[in-house]
Design a protein around this motif. Structure first.
Motif, PDB file in Angstrom:
ATOM      1  N   LEU A   1       0.837  -1.198   0.000  1.00 30.56           N
ATOM      2  CA  LEU A   1       0.000   0.000   0.000  1.00 30.56           C
ATOM      3  C   LEU A   1       0.876   1.255   0.000  1.00 30.56           C
ATOM      4  CD1 LEU A   1      -2.816   1.168   0.024  1.00 30.56           C
ATOM      5  CD2 LEU A   1      -2.804   0.972   2.523  1.00 30.56           C
ATOM      6  N   GLY A   2       1.984   1.214   0.733  1.00 33.69           N
ATOM      7  CA  GLY A   2       2.901   2.349   0.778  1.00 33.69           C
ATOM      8  C   GLY A   2       3.605   2.628  -0.540  1.00 33.69           C
ATOM      9  N   GLN A   3       3.748   1.622  -1.382  1.00 33.41           N
ATOM     10  CA  GLN A   3       4.413   1.770  -2.683  1.00 33.41           C
ATOM     11  C   GLN A   3       3.441   2.072  -3.813  1.00 33.41           C
ATOM     12  OE1 GLN A   3       5.909  -2.256  -2.549  1.00 33.41           O
ATOM     13  NE2 GLN A   3       8.019  -1.551  -2.280  1.00 33.41           N
ATOM     14  N   LEU A   4       2.151   1.908  -3.534  1.00 32.96           N
ATOM     15  CA  LEU A   4       1.146   1.966  -4.585  1.00 32.96           C
ATOM     16  C   LEU A   4       1.130   3.287  -5.338  1.00 32.96           C
ATOM     17  CD1 LEU A   4      -1.216   0.607  -6.041  1.00 32.96           C
ATOM     18  CD2 LEU A   4      -2.715   1.528  -4.258  1.00 32.96           C
ATOM     19  N   GLU A   5       1.095   4.388  -4.636  1.00 36.90           N
ATOM     20  CA  GLU A   5       0.996   5.689  -5.301  1.00 36.90           C
ATOM     21  C   GLU A   5       2.168   5.913  -6.246  1.00 36.90           C
ATOM     22  OE1 GLU A   5      -0.026  10.348  -4.327  1.00 36.90           O
ATOM     23  OE2 GLU A   5      -0.073   8.855  -2.719  1.00 36.90           O
ATOM     24  N   ASN A   6       3.374   5.656  -5.784  1.00 41.82           N
ATOM     25  CA  ASN A   6       4.542   5.837  -6.638  1.00 41.82           C
ATOM     26  C   ASN A   6       4.500   4.900  -7.838  1.00 41.82           C
ATOM     27  OD1 ASN A   6       7.167   7.155  -7.103  1.00 41.82           O
ATOM     28  ND2 ASN A   6       7.935   5.061  -6.886  1.00 41.82           N
ATOM     29  N   ALA A   7       4.070   3.659  -7.632  1.00 44.53           N
ATOM     30  CA  ALA A   7       3.998   2.698  -8.733  1.00 44.53           C
ATOM     31  C   ALA A   7       3.001   3.153  -9.797  1.00 44.53           C
ATOM     32  CB  ALA A   7       3.619   1.317  -8.201  1.00 44.53           C
ATOM     33  N   ILE A   8       1.879   3.706  -9.378  1.00 45.35           N
ATOM     34  CA  ILE A   8       0.900   4.220 -10.338  1.00 45.35           C
ATOM     35  C   ILE A   8       1.477   5.417 -11.093  1.00 45.35           C
ATOM     36  CG2 ILE A   8      -1.323   5.423 -10.535  1.00 45.35           C
ATOM     37  CD1 ILE A   8      -2.349   3.543  -8.303  1.00 45.35           C
ATOM     38  N   LEU A   9       2.171   6.300 -10.388  1.00 42.30           N
ATOM     39  CA  LEU A   9       2.790   7.460 -11.039  1.00 42.30           C
ATOM     40  C   LEU A   9       3.821   7.026 -12.070  1.00 42.30           C
ATOM     41  CD1 LEU A   9       3.209   9.862  -7.988  1.00 42.30           C
ATOM     42  CD2 LEU A   9       1.533  10.026  -9.844  1.00 42.30           C
ATOM     43  N   VAL A  10       4.617   6.038 -11.732  1.00 39.89           N
ATOM     44  CA  VAL A  10       5.630   5.529 -12.677  1.00 39.89           C
ATOM     45  C   VAL A  10       4.945   4.902 -13.886  1.00 39.89           C
ATOM     46  CG1 VAL A  10       7.426   3.775 -12.983  1.00 39.89           C
ATOM     47  CG2 VAL A  10       7.437   5.232 -10.948  1.00 39.89           C
ATOM     48  N   ALA A  11       3.897   4.118 -13.648  1.00 38.02           N
ATOM     49  CA  ALA A  11       3.185   3.461 -14.747  1.00 38.02           C
ATOM     50  C   ALA A  11       2.574   4.479 -15.707  1.00 38.02           C
ATOM     51  CB  ALA A  11       2.105   2.536 -14.195  1.00 38.02           C
ATOM     52  N   ALA A  12       2.117   5.599 -15.175  1.00 36.67           N
ATOM     53  CA  ALA A  12       1.475   6.621 -16.008  1.00 36.67           C
ATOM     54  C   ALA A  12       2.468   7.603 -16.619  1.00 36.67           C
ATOM     55  CB  ALA A  12       0.448   7.384 -15.186  1.00 36.67           C
ATOM     56  N   ALA A  13       3.675   7.664 -16.098  1.00 31.27           N
ATOM     57  CA  ALA A  13       4.640   8.680 -16.532  1.00 31.27           C
ATOM     58  C   ALA A  13       5.137   8.480 -17.953  1.00 31.27           C
ATOM     59  CB  ALA A  13       5.829   8.714 -15.576  1.00 31.27           C
ATOM     60  N   SER A  14       5.110   7.271 -18.452  1.00 35.98           N
ATOM     61  CA  SER A  14       5.678   6.999 -19.772  1.00 35.98           C
ATOM     62  C   SER A  14       4.844   7.575 -20.907  1.00 35.98           C
ATOM     63  CB  SER A  14       5.840   5.491 -19.968  1.00 35.98           C
ATOM     64  OG  SER A  14       4.568   4.867 -19.899  1.00 35.98           O
ATOM     65  N   GLU A  15       3.600   7.911 -20.638  1.00 34.91           N
ATOM     66  CA  GLU A  15       2.711   8.388 -21.690  1.00 34.91           C
ATOM     67  C   GLU A  15       1.766   9.442 -21.113  1.00 34.91           C
ATOM     68  OE1 GLU A  15       0.819   9.120 -25.017  1.00 34.91           O
ATOM     69  OE2 GLU A  15       2.406   7.627 -25.040  1.00 34.91           O
ATOM     70  N   PRO A  16       1.780  10.657 -21.669  1.00 33.57           N
ATOM     71  CA  PRO A  16       0.918  11.713 -21.130  1.00 33.57           C
ATOM     72  C   PRO A  16      -0.575  11.360 -21.141  1.00 33.57           C
ATOM     73  CG  PRO A  16       2.467  12.621 -22.722  1.00 33.57           C
ATOM     74  CD  PRO A  16       2.612  11.128 -22.761  1.00 33.57           C
ATOM     75  N   GLU A  17      -1.010  10.578 -22.091  1.00 31.93           N
ATOM     76  CA  GLU A  17      -2.424  10.188 -22.190  1.00 31.93           C
ATOM     77  C   GLU A  17      -2.652   8.774 -21.656  1.00 31.93           C
ATOM     78  OE1 GLU A  17      -4.969  12.214 -23.186  1.00 31.93           O
ATOM     79  OE2 GLU A  17      -3.426  13.753 -23.138  1.00 31.93           O
ATOM     80  N   ALA A  18      -1.796   8.336 -20.784  1.00 29.01           N
ATOM     81  CA  ALA A  18      -1.898   6.979 -20.255  1.00 29.01           C
ATOM     82  C   ALA A  18      -3.228   6.763 -19.539  1.00 29.01           C
ATOM     83  CB  ALA A  18      -0.754   6.699 -19.291  1.00 29.01           C
ATOM     84  N   VAL A  19      -3.716   5.539 -19.637  1.00 32.14           N
ATOM     85  CA  VAL A  19      -4.913   5.126 -18.927  1.00 32.14           C
ATOM     86  C   VAL A  19      -4.533   3.897 -18.111  1.00 32.14           C
ATOM     87  CG1 VAL A  19      -7.258   4.224 -19.139  1.00 32.14           C
ATOM     88  CG2 VAL A  19      -6.454   5.995 -20.717  1.00 32.14           C
ATOM     89  N   ILE A  20      -4.832   3.927 -16.836  1.00 28.01           N
ATOM     90  CA  ILE A  20      -4.578   2.779 -15.973  1.00 28.01           C
ATOM     91  C   ILE A  20      -5.877   1.983 -15.857  1.00 28.01           C
ATOM     92  CG2 ILE A  20      -3.875   1.997 -13.668  1.00 28.01           C
ATOM     93  CD1 ILE A  20      -1.630   3.461 -15.132  1.00 28.01           C
ATOM     94  N   VAL A  21      -5.807   0.702 -16.154  1.00 26.59           N
ATOM     95  CA  VAL A  21      -6.966  -0.174 -16.015  1.00 26.59           C
ATOM     96  C   VAL A  21      -6.897  -0.787 -14.623  1.00 26.59           C
ATOM     97  CG1 VAL A  21      -8.167  -2.203 -16.892  1.00 26.59           C
ATOM     98  CG2 VAL A  21      -6.987  -0.666 -18.483  1.00 26.59           C
TER      99      VAL A  21
END
Length: 86
Positions: free
Chosen positions: A31-51
């Motif tokens: 849970l403590g790593q979740l926010e950063n992991a989501i930010l990293v996943a979305a950072a590669s693409e400005p229009e990224a969509v997380i499912v």
């Protein structure tokens, strides 16, 4: 056809299973790593969509916690409930 290929490249995945285990792009996170992991996943693409894939037994509050992370960072997130995730 090209738009479909672009869409496939511009998304990440976040999963909550029935034991409330969290993963982002198949990497198990706390849970403590979740926010950063989501930010990293979305950072590669400005229009990224997380499912966000959530087991149907997961309490709504746990799902909202993840959606709130995306909301606070203006990251697009879609919810996909998947009864096969166990």
């Amino acid at each position: 056809k090209n738009q479909t290929a672009n869409r496939e490249k511009s998304h990440g995945n976040c999963t909550i299973d029935k034991e409330l285990n969290l993963s982002v792009n198949d990497d198990v996170v706390s849970l403590g790593q979740l926010e950063n992991a989501i930010l990293v996943a979305a950072a590669s693409e400005p229009e990224a969509v997380i499912v966000l894939r959530v087991d149907e037994t997961v309490p709504t509050g746990e799902t909202v916690r993840v959606i709130d992370i995306a909301y606070r960072h203006d990251i697009k997130m879609v919810l996909a409930t998947d009864p096969t995730i166990r």
